[in-house]
Design an enzyme around this catalytic site. Structure first.
Site, short mmCIF file in Angstrom:
data_model
loop_
_atom_site.label_atom_id
_atom_site.label_comp_id
_atom_site.label_asym_id
_atom_site.label_seq_id
_atom_site.Cartn_x
_atom_site.Cartn_y
_atom_site.Cartn_z
N GLU A 72 0.85 -1.20 0.00
CA GLU A 72 0.00 0.00 0.00
C GLU A 72 0.87 1.24 0.00
O GLU A 72 0.58 2.23 -0.68
CB GLU A 72 -0.89 -0.03 1.24
CG GLU A 72 -1.86 1.10 1.32
CD GLU A 72 -2.36 1.30 2.74
OE1 GLU A 72 -2.69 0.27 3.38
OE2 GLU A 72 -2.42 2.45 3.20
N HIS A 73 1.98 1.21 0.73
CA HIS A 73 2.90 2.35 0.74
C HIS A 73 3.57 2.55 -0.61
O HIS A 73 3.85 3.67 -1.02
CB HIS A 73 3.98 2.13 1.80
CG HIS A 73 3.62 2.73 3.11
ND1 HIS A 73 4.10 3.95 3.52
CD2 HIS A 73 2.81 2.29 4.08
CE1 HIS A 73 3.60 4.22 4.72
NE2 HIS A 73 2.81 3.23 5.08
N GLU A 149 6.30 4.37 10.88
CA GLU A 149 4.87 4.28 11.15
C GLU A 149 4.57 3.20 12.17
O GLU A 149 3.70 3.35 13.03
CB GLU A 149 4.12 3.98 9.85
CG GLU A 149 2.70 4.46 9.92
CD GLU A 149 2.04 4.51 8.56
OE1 GLU A 149 2.72 4.88 7.59
OE2 GLU A 149 0.86 4.16 8.51
#
Lengths: 458, 499
Positions: A72-73, A149
């Site tokens: 997703e990143h 994160e």
């Protein structure tokens, strides 16, 4: 339509249904390669369009847990046709917002934009999902971002607690993995792992192109045919990933840290799976138990009994009843945040609320719960993005979009006896899973918690 | 281990029987993947351009304006907006607006307590809320359309006939103290800084008056003070009844029934001390010494009706946000504050542009935060950005900012409560509502010369500075002023003997 006897009641129902369905129809079409296209035309000047994919941390193994999140990143770091800066500038110049999220069973990439930009949006989305460039250099750069994160998420204690809950409730099965994955994997995942993940899970039959807003369904289907026809629907060596059943284990996990100011505790039993009709009575039960937050200032006059008590006696900072469902299992539980002196009280009264659902819930409670559930279902669909998300998830979960009128009918059919029966089936005398973080010395021993899952009153 | 016990009915009766356990009472045991039989297939609404329909406005005999915008759906949002806020508190102790916000929807003439109100609303699936800002107070209720009558009656009661009992005021005092404590303890300093920048920019008047009740005023406010204020400011000419999702005629009918001849609880009196002062921009500096991080907010004067849209575009062009991440493509990663400031100076935590506008004035601010040791550099970077605003913006940059502004406007207006607030505020301040597509047209017409014009006007006024944190390195106000009038925005060089 078939029941002539009930003609009059049917007429009344029809008018009610008409007024209830103050929403346009959701249209669903499937392409040849299995991709489903669903949309709702609401007449707004903006729209949200996105791809909902049936892939998530549940499909990962211990070695590649976190691949979906990493992917997703990487998604917005450039595609074969649009390198990173070009992609970003394109999106910014359209005034659009490009976002994504990954959960245990779903991944979504969606774009909010003006309705007239739908074709460009679909084109960009198709590139992001099918032709992500996945440069080695970008992978290394994003590694640092992912690690940072992971570090930040450790500070969000709600996430930590609920992840621990999944880890213990579904221990030994893929549902126990957290979506972000362990930091050891974040350090070692390679481009090859990401490519393999993409190749084995991003397949047309598991994807839904969903849109809501000022979109025309035929136009959307045409765009899907143009951009997504090449989406593969075959697996390498016919190795279709089969979901291994995830067993629920009644268990407990505690992360005691007396330096934290507040304790976060979650208790859950195995709940209903995604398509089960039991979800509706369980949702009504959760709506009766309700939620509470000290900052919302409802005070002693909240309608949920547990909330009123929590406010009056100051038992907790906040609590909420939740139900998460997955394709073959679920978690029905309660999560609360309190200081170290009230954990035992809060646990006692939460389980008391559950026992109440199983045995003595009253007609007025159920009527109130049904009303507030209906109101919240409608109120959530406020804007094109929640509607689009709803469509995507429904089609992935149920194969169709459940219209509001049907939710209404299913909720109306719930009676107090049904709530008692269904709650007893899932909660009464079942082994719960408990997860606790913070200064949790006061949390009762698991045997005590297990013993409070039934009453010796009858 | 005890799973054995729960599985024994299954072993005894089989899985199918076990499943039927939940289907008692004739409830069809049909999974969600198949439609429920017997439910008539709903007749779906067709979209027929309702979004472009006009906002209809009617003025009643007592001056109250009723405005509504139709929108299909089962729910509606209706509320009363009053032209009253912290800016009108010059002759009263500050903090009345804050109190009124907390006291909203408490006991009234008809409803004995807040929970009676909530119970009535629950019957219609409704929720209520009150929000005050510096110039507007908004009471809003979202509920099912068929509850419109109850909703308007409730609103009229809550706004015109609140009982304001002593115990409610006491509880409000506690809640206000709790909120003030929370504000000071929060890691996010933004609300405090917004207060400070307004106080610095409009020293001692109207918009500069504190929006949150100052600590020492909490005990001074009681029923008499509140009634005095309400008598002057809560009169029909200053109110708008706005609704979204309902028919205009119905709303007007309800308004006539409940708002036309209702005597407010504080008695009729011709409003005497209404404060009509125009906001006087003064500029200046306010610094507050706290610990650790240092945050800075700089504002410069703005405003007149034609300038509002160019300023909004300018604000969009400056953009900015947190240094960790913009939040993905589309969230402003190509705005000036990102490109020129955050991407180049990684030691900055945050740099964001804000735009506050009121009917007669406004503020354009840049908020930045960083480690206290780099305070001087940070101030210089900000002043340089301000000066560069006066230069000609690039074509692509301007187009991008305009498109982003239009898109943000339309995306926000998807939500019914936002449409309600838009209708209410526009009618309250200008008497009519510009529809979204009209606003989009106005945004498209902004040119580079508009931007240059408003920026140069803005930079000619005295700056206002608010700073929070460890301020040992803060340059003096005169230096900051000099930097903003210089050509390149650099701070005057200081020579220090001892570093």
């Amino acid at each position: 339509m078939r029941y002539g006897l009930h003609n009059y009641r049917f007429e009344v129902k029809k008018f009610y249904a008409q007024s209830l369905a103050g929403a346009p129809e959701t249209r669903l079409t499937a392409l040849d390669n299995g991709l489903r296209v669903a949309s709702e035309e609401t007449g707004h000047a903006t729209c949200t369009v996105g791809l909902w994919i049936g892939a998530g941390s549940r499909y990962e193994s211990e070695k590649n847990n976190g691949a979906g999140f990493f992917l997703e990143h990487m998604a917005f770091k450039g595609t074969k046709k649009h390198p990173q800066t070009a992609l970003e500038q394109e999106v910014e110049s359209m005034g659009a917002h490009l976002s994504a999220y990954t959960s245990r069973e779903h991944t979504a990439y969606y774009m909010k934009t003006l309705a007239k930009d739908l074709p460009k949006a679909v084109e960009l989305l198709s590139e992001v999902v099918q032709h992500c460039s996945l440069n080695e250099a970008d992978v290394e750069q994003q590694r640092a971002v992912v690690l940072r994160e992971l570090e930040e998420v450790e500070g969000n204690l709600q996430e930590v607690c609920l992840d621990l809950l999944h880890a213990t409730a579904f221990q030994g099965t893929p549902l126990s993995y957290s979506v972000l994955g362990p930091s050891s994997n974040a350090r070692t995942l390679s481009r090859q792992d990401l490519v393999e993940y993409l190749g084995s899970h991003y397949k047309a039959p598991r994807m839904v192109l969903s849109a809501a807003g000022g979109v025309n369904h035929e136009e959307l289907v045409g765009l899907a045919k143009t951009h997504f026809s090449g989406l593969s629907f075959e697996y390498e060596g016919d190795a279709i990933p089969v979901l291994s059943p995830c067993r629920f284990t009644g268990s407990e996990i505690r992360m005691r840290d007396d330096a934290m100011p507040l304790a976060h505790v979650a208790i859950a039993v195995e709940g209903a799976r995604v398509g089960s009709p039991d979800i509706v009575p369980l949702m009504v039960a959760n709506s009766i138990i309700g939620s509470y937050d000290i900052k919302s200032g409802g005070g002693k006059n909240m309608s949920s009994r547990l909330a009123a008590m929590a406010a009056e006696e100051n038992f907790c900072e906040s609590f909420q009843a939740f139900h998460s469902s997955y394709s073959d299992t679920g978690l029905m539980g309660m999560y609360f945040v309190t200081d170290m002196h009230h954990i035992e009280d809060m646990m006692h009264w939460s389980q008391n609320a559950w026992m109440n659902m199983c045995t003595t819930v009253t007609d007025s409670d159920v009527a109130r719960g049904k009303k507030s559930l209906k109101a919240s279902l409608v109120a959530q669909l406020n804007g094109t993005t929640p509607i689009c998300d709803d469509i995507g998830r429904h089609v992935l979960n149920y194969g169709r979009r459940v219209p509001l009128a049907e939710w209404d009918a299913r909720i109306n059919a719930v009676t107090p006896k049904m709530v008692r029966d269904v709650c007893s089936k899932y909660i009464y005398d079942k082994c719960p899973a408990v997860a606790a973080v913070g200064p949790v010395e006061q949390l009762p021993d698991y045997n005590r918690t297990r013993a409070s899952m039934y009453w010796l009153r009858f | 281990m005890s799973r054995c016990r729960s599985w024994s009915p299954v072993q005894r009766y089989g899985l199918a029987a076990y499943r039927r356990y939940s289907g008692s009472g004739g409830y069809p045991n049909i999974p969600l993947s198949s439609p429920l039989p017997g439910v008539p297939s709903p007749t779906f609404a067709s979209v027929d351009g309702l979004e472009k329909s006009e906002t209809r406005i009617t003025t009643l005999e007592n001056g109250l304006r009723v405005a509504s915008q139709n929108k299909f759906g089962q729910f509606c949002t209706v509320g009363i907006l009053v032209n009253s806020g912290s800016r009108h508190e010059t002759k009263y102790p500050s903090g009345i607006a804050h109190f009124l916000e907390k006291l909203a929807f408490s006991s009234t003439a008809q409803y004995g307590s807040r929970d009676e109100i909530l119970l009535t609303l629950e019957k219609h699936g409704g929720i209520c809320d009150c929000q005050t800002s510096r110039d507007t107070t908004m009471y809003a209720i979202s509920a099912e359309v068929k509850g419109l009558d109850t909703v308007v009656s409730l609103l009229s009661d809550a706004v015109l006939q609140p009982r304001l009992l002593d115990e409610e005021i006491e509880m409000t005092q506690m809640a206000v103290r709790f909120e003030l404590e929370d504000l000071n303890m929060r890691p996010d300093p933004e609300p405090l800084l917004t207060e400070m920048i307004h106080a610095a920019a409009y020293r001692g008047n109207t918009v500069g008056l504190p929006r949150f009740c100052p600590g020492d005023n909490v005990d001074k406010i009681d029923q008499a003070v509140l009634h005095g204020y309400l008598r002057s400011y809560y009169c029909p000419q200053r109110m708008v009844l706005a609704g979204v999702g309902i028919e205009h005629e119905q709303l007007v009918k309800c308004a006539r029934r409940y708002l036309l001849n209702t005597r407010p609880v504080w008695g009729e009196a011709t409003p005497t001390d209404v404060d009509l002062s125009v906001a006087q921009y003064t500029g200046g500096i306010i610094a507050l010494l706290v610990v650790k991080r240092c945050i800075l907010m700089r504002g410069v004067w703005a405003q007149q009706e034609d300038d509002f849209i160019p300023f909004a575009v300018l604000n969009m062009m400056m953009g900015g946000g947190g240094s960790f991440s913009a939040g993905g493509p589309g969230k402003g990663m190509f705005t000036r504050l990102y490109l020129n400031v955050l991407n180049r100076h990684h030691w900055m935590y945050n740099a964001t542009a804000y735009h506050h506008s009121y009917e007669d004035s406004g503020l354009l601010c840049i908020h930045a935060s960083a480690d206290p040791r780099q305070l001087r550099e940070m101030v210089e970077i900000i002043t340089r950005e301000f000066i560069q605003m006066a230069g000609t913006p690039g074509e692509m940059e301007l187009e991008r900012a305009k498109t982003q502004l239009k898109s943000m406007l339309m995306m926000n207006l998807e939500s019914r409560p936002v449409v309600f607030e838009d209708v209410g505020r526009q009618v309250l301040s200008t008497g009519k509502r510009k529809l979204p597509h009209e606003l989009c047209a106005l945004i498209s017409n902004v040119t580079t010369s508009d931007i240059k014009r408003v920026t140069s006007k803005m930079l000619r006024s005295k700056p206002a500075v608010a700073a929070l944190g460890d301020l040992t390195e803060l340059p003096s106000f005169e230096h900051i002023q000099a930097a903003l009038s210089s050509k390149d925005g650099r701070l005057p060089r200081t020579y220090r003997l001892f570093r």
